[in-house]
Design a protein around this motif. Structure first.
Motif, PDB file in Angstrom:
ATOM      1  N   ARG A  27     -36.295  -3.758   7.738  1.00  0.00           N
ATOM      2  CA  ARG A  27     -36.419  -3.649   6.285  1.00  0.00           C
ATOM      3  C   ARG A  27     -37.623  -2.764   5.976  1.00  0.00           C
ATOM      4  O   ARG A  27     -38.457  -2.503   6.845  1.00  0.00           O
ATOM      5  CB  ARG A  27     -36.645  -5.021   5.628  1.00  0.00           C
ATOM      6  CG  ARG A  27     -35.481  -5.969   5.660  1.00  0.00           C
ATOM      7  CD  ARG A  27     -34.325  -5.479   4.787  1.00  0.00           C
ATOM      8  NE  ARG A  27     -33.261  -6.441   4.665  1.00  0.00           N
ATOM      9  CZ  ARG A  27     -32.305  -6.638   5.559  1.00  0.00           C
ATOM     10  NH1 ARG A  27     -32.282  -5.967   6.676  1.00  0.00           N
ATOM     11  NH2 ARG A  27     -31.345  -7.523   5.351  1.00  0.00           N
ATOM     12  N   VAL A  85     -42.527 -11.675   3.852  1.00  0.00           N
ATOM     13  CA  VAL A  85     -41.167 -11.290   3.461  1.00  0.00           C
ATOM     14  C   VAL A  85     -40.996 -11.755   2.021  1.00  0.00           C
ATOM     15  O   VAL A  85     -41.257 -12.919   1.698  1.00  0.00           O
ATOM     16  CB  VAL A  85     -40.083 -11.961   4.342  1.00  0.00           C
ATOM     17  CG1 VAL A  85     -38.690 -11.531   3.876  1.00  0.00           C
ATOM     18  CG2 VAL A  85     -40.280 -11.660   5.810  1.00  0.00           C
ATOM     19  N   ASP A 109     -37.249  -7.251   0.775  1.00  0.00           N
ATOM     20  CA  ASP A 109     -35.869  -7.637   1.088  1.00  0.00           C
ATOM     21  C   ASP A 109     -35.137  -8.003  -0.205  1.00  0.00           C
ATOM     22  O   ASP A 109     -34.792  -9.165  -0.429  1.00  0.00           O
ATOM     23  CB  ASP A 109     -35.906  -8.816   2.071  1.00  0.00           C
ATOM     24  CG  ASP A 109     -34.538  -9.227   2.546  1.00  0.00           C
ATOM     25  OD1 ASP A 109     -33.665  -8.361   2.733  1.00  0.00           O
ATOM     26  OD2 ASP A 109     -34.337 -10.444   2.742  1.00  0.00           O
ATOM     27  N   VAL A 114     -32.681 -11.160   4.789  1.00  0.00           N
ATOM     28  CA  VAL A 114     -33.493 -11.733   5.861  1.00  0.00           C
ATOM     29  C   VAL A 114     -33.616 -13.240   5.664  1.00  0.00           C
ATOM     30  O   VAL A 114     -33.472 -14.014   6.613  1.00  0.00           O
ATOM     31  CB  VAL A 114     -34.886 -11.062   5.941  1.00  0.00           C
ATOM     32  CG1 VAL A 114     -35.755 -11.744   6.984  1.00  0.00           C
ATOM     33  CG2 VAL A 114     -34.737  -9.580   6.258  1.00  0.00           C
TER      34      VAL A 114
END
Length: 171
Positions: A27, A85, A109, A114
């Protein structure tokens, strides 16, 4: 104490547990200047990674988590890289890193893929089809083996920082 929000129990998650292998992914990895597509494996080539899933940028759980991690400064004392993330897009993530003085790169993301791979998707209340990662932390060794996993059981919930620190590999 009266809260300005409801505490919500979250359903059980099907996330990787200690001893299992975490999913591979690529990513955009964002810092305060730019972003580039990077794989989780490319980061693990440099040593263990503490992968920290937070709610969308700007939400108080994400802000609190990044402030706590900055204050603890684990990368100075342990053999670990901290990487986030978020479901937020790279533009917003760059601004958030700058505005909040976050010292760690964060994977952007926006489609929450993810979080889906890791089994930590959280459906936002009252927003059909809108999801974000639930707060979660995975300590991964260099071959993506999960050494430690924590996933929020309610919203809001925050990582058990002292417990995580006890699991970090010495420098």
């Amino acid at each position: 104490m009266e809260l300005d929000f409801d505490v919500v129990s979250l359903p059980e998650s099907d996330h990787p547990e200690a001893g299992e292998t975490a999913p591979a992914f690529t990513r955009p990895l964002v810092n305060d200047e730019f972003w580039e597509d990077r794989s989780l494996d490319s980061l693990l080539a440099n040593g263990p990674v503490l992968l920290v899933f937070t709610t969308m940028n700007g939400a108080f759980p994400a802000t609190y988590t990044w402030n706590e991690l900055r204050e603890r400064d684990w990368e100075a004392d342990y053999d670990v890289s901290i990487v986030g993330v978020t479901v937020s897009d790279p533009y917003d993530t760059t601004e958030t890193i700058r505005d909040r003085g976050i010292d760690y790169p964060i994977f952007s993301d926006p489609q929450n893929g993810v979080a889906e791979q890791f089994g930590v998707v959280h459906d936002l209340d009252g927003m059909t089809g809108v999801t974000e990662p639930r707060p979660s932390v995975f300590l991964l060794d260099t071959d993506r083996t999960v050494e430690y996993a924590w996933v929020a059981a309610e919203w809001p919930d925050f990582p058990p920082y002292d417990e995580i620190e006890a699991e970090l590999p010495d420098a």
